[in-house]
Scaffold this active site. Structure first.
Site, PDB file in Angstrom:
ATOM      1  N   GLU A  41       0.824  -1.212   0.000  1.00 35.41           N
ATOM      2  CA  GLU A  41       0.000   0.000   0.000  1.00 35.41           C
ATOM      3  C   GLU A  41       0.862   1.267   0.000  1.00 35.41           C
ATOM      4  OE1 GLU A  41      -3.564   1.986   2.747  1.00 35.41           O
ATOM      5  OE2 GLU A  41      -2.121   0.620   3.662  1.00 35.41           O
ATOM      6  N   LYS A 110      -9.645   2.726  -2.068  1.00 37.10           N
ATOM      7  CA  LYS A 110      -9.880   2.239  -0.706  1.00 37.10           C
ATOM      8  C   LYS A 110     -11.158   2.836  -0.121  1.00 37.10           C
ATOM      9  CE  LYS A 110      -7.258   1.852   3.663  1.00 37.10           C
ATOM     10  NZ  LYS A 110      -5.997   2.306   4.305  1.00 37.10           N
ATOM     11  N   CYS A 144      -5.581  -2.806   2.979  1.00 41.23           N
ATOM     12  CA  CYS A 144      -5.208  -2.635   4.386  1.00 41.23           C
ATOM     13  C   CYS A 144      -6.408  -2.643   5.342  1.00 41.23           C
ATOM     14  CB  CYS A 144      -4.369  -1.368   4.536  1.00 41.23           C
ATOM     15  SG  CYS A 144      -3.371  -1.319   6.056  1.00 41.23           S
TER      16      CYS A 144
END
Length: 259
Positions: A41, A110, A144
């Site tokens: 990431e 995200k 994540c």
């Protein structure tokens, strides 16, 4: 299929240096026969959020352009990890999937932004899940903190994903959660999890490494160290997904009308 996990340290805010390092690690993975390469990431910038609007790149910027070129020239597929994407006056935490012809197969912004790292103050959230097909079949992509929200990986599995990619910058202070959650996502959704974390430190966190390839049965097939940069190359046999789903037919036994 042979996959390479690029577990790298990140120089905070130094995009060119990080890009050069990633290119060397990609070359290493390709020399070892990798057909698919996966990055962590925010690997071009790290979490230098106060300057992220200056460091972010558009989709046609130098980072994605380089990765597309590598994929095309070497006939490999790449999960780019995520970069700070500049689009429409906003910045997103965005990952791309690139095919062997250098084309962008899919992108994912995200959805869940982590307040513990002030991400939501500088980054705009995505608004759609990401399920798409690569040469080896249907896959899903999260980033994540998304790992903590079980509904999203389950939705990707229900939509057909056989592999779940999880690029991350996961801190050592919550390292046991990283291991437990990735294993749980693999077991409950009966798919491969390929989770690539960074190593090293920034001013606020030490990161946990321990990049993982986990089978649909929850077995760790490959694992990086907690502290060292590494190119972790392993083979996965995607026929295991159907074998395990037939052996333990969890999806057939769901009763979602009661959930």
């Amino acid at each position: 299929m042979k996959v390479a996990l690029l577990q790298m340290d990140i120089v905070l805010g130094e995009v060119s240096a990080n890009r050069a390092k990633a290119q060397m690690m990609i070359d290493n993975g390709i020399r070892q026969g990798a057909e698919l390469l996966v990055l962590p990431e925010m690997w071009t910038t790290g979490y230098k959020l106060a300057d992220i609007h200056l460091l972010a790149e558009p989709e046609d910027g130098p980072t994605v352009t380089l990765l597309r070129q590598i994929a095309r020239e070497k006939s490999v597929e790449i999960i780019t990890g995520s970069i700070a994407e500049a689009s429409g006056g906003k910045v997103y935490n965005t990952a791309y999937a690139i095919g062997k012809d250098g084309g962008i197969i899919a992108k994912y912004r995200k959805i869940h932004l982590i307040g513990l790292m002030d991400e939501e103050k500088y980054i705009s959230p995505g608004d759609r899940k990401s399920v798409f097909s690569m040469s080896f079949g249907p896959v899903g992509l999260i980033i994540c903190y998304d790992l903590r929200f079980t509904e999203l990986p389950r939705a990707l599995a229900l939509a057909g994903s056989r592999v779940l990619f999880v690029p991350a910058e996961w801190p050592a202070s919550r390292g046991q959660h990283w291991l437990a959650l990735n294993i749980a996502r693999a077991i409950e959704n009966q798919l491969f999890v390929i989770a690539v974390n960074r190593v090293g430190k920034d001013p606020n966190n030490a990161f946990f490494g321990n990049s993982l390839v986990i089978s649909p049965w929850g077995e760790i097939l490959a694992q990086g160290s907690e502290t060292a940069e590494d190119v972790i190359v392993t083979d996965i046999d995607l026929t295991a997904v159907e074998e395990i789903r037939q052996k333990m037919p969890v999806f057939a036994d769901r009763r979602p009308q009661y959930y």
